[in-house]
Design a protein around this motif. Structure first.
Motif, PDB file in Angstrom:
ATOM      1  N   TYR A  79      -9.606   7.278  -3.488  1.00 60.78           N
ATOM      2  CA  TYR A  79      -9.434   8.623  -3.064  1.00 60.78           C
ATOM      3  C   TYR A  79     -10.287   9.072  -2.105  1.00 60.78           C
TER       4      TYR A  79
ATOM      5  N   THR B 260       0.427   5.359   0.609  1.00 62.17           N
ATOM      6  CA  THR B 260      -0.435   6.269   0.842  1.00 62.17           C
ATOM      7  C   THR B 260       0.080   7.634   0.524  1.00 62.17           C
TER       8      THR B 260
ATOM      9  N   SER C 275      -6.114  12.725  -0.215  1.00 56.63           N
ATOM     10  CA  SER C 275      -5.365  11.456   0.087  1.00 56.63           C
ATOM     11  C   SER C 275      -5.936  10.376  -0.925  1.00 56.63           C
TER      12      SER C 275
ATOM     13  N   VAL D   8       0.824  -1.193  -0.067  1.00 51.89           N
ATOM     14  CA  VAL D   8       0.005  -0.171  -0.051  1.00 51.89           C
ATOM     15  C   VAL D   8       0.816   1.168   0.128  1.00 51.89           C
TER      16      VAL D   8
ATOM     17  N   GLN E 113      -0.760  12.055   0.611  1.00 50.24           N
ATOM     18  CA  GLN E 113      -1.591  13.017   0.907  1.00 50.24           C
ATOM     19  C   GLN E 113      -1.002  14.413   0.663  1.00 50.24           C
TER      20      GLN E 113
ATOM     21  N   LEU F 262      -4.966   6.075  -1.614  1.00 49.18           N
ATOM     22  CA  LEU F 262      -4.502   4.719  -1.311  1.00 49.18           C
ATOM     23  C   LEU F 262      -4.300   4.148  -2.491  1.00 49.18           C
TER      24      LEU F 262
END
Length: 58
Positions: free
Chosen positions: A39, A9, A52, A7, A11, A54
């Motif tokens: 999103y 992430t 953000s 994953v 942001q 993912l």
């Protein structure tokens, strides 16, 4: 058979930089299989917006 995923992430509160970060991440992950991208936009008060993403890949 086990499925392994990673994953990423990302942001940012600047939508232009956020979009650039997403594009860069997708280029970096081009050798992998993207499973899903989720999103989210978070509004904090009247001034702060956090975008953000993912990115789930294997």
């Amino acid at each position: 058979m086990a499925q392994v995923t990673q994953v990423v992430t990302i942001q940012n509160n600047d939508i232009v930089h956020f979009e650039n970060d997403i594009n860069n991440a997708l280029v970096d992950l081009s050798d992998y299989s993207i499973i899903d991208i989720k999103y989210n936009t978070l509004y904090i008060g009247e001034q702060t917006v956090i975008h953000s993403a993912l990115i789930i890949y294997k």
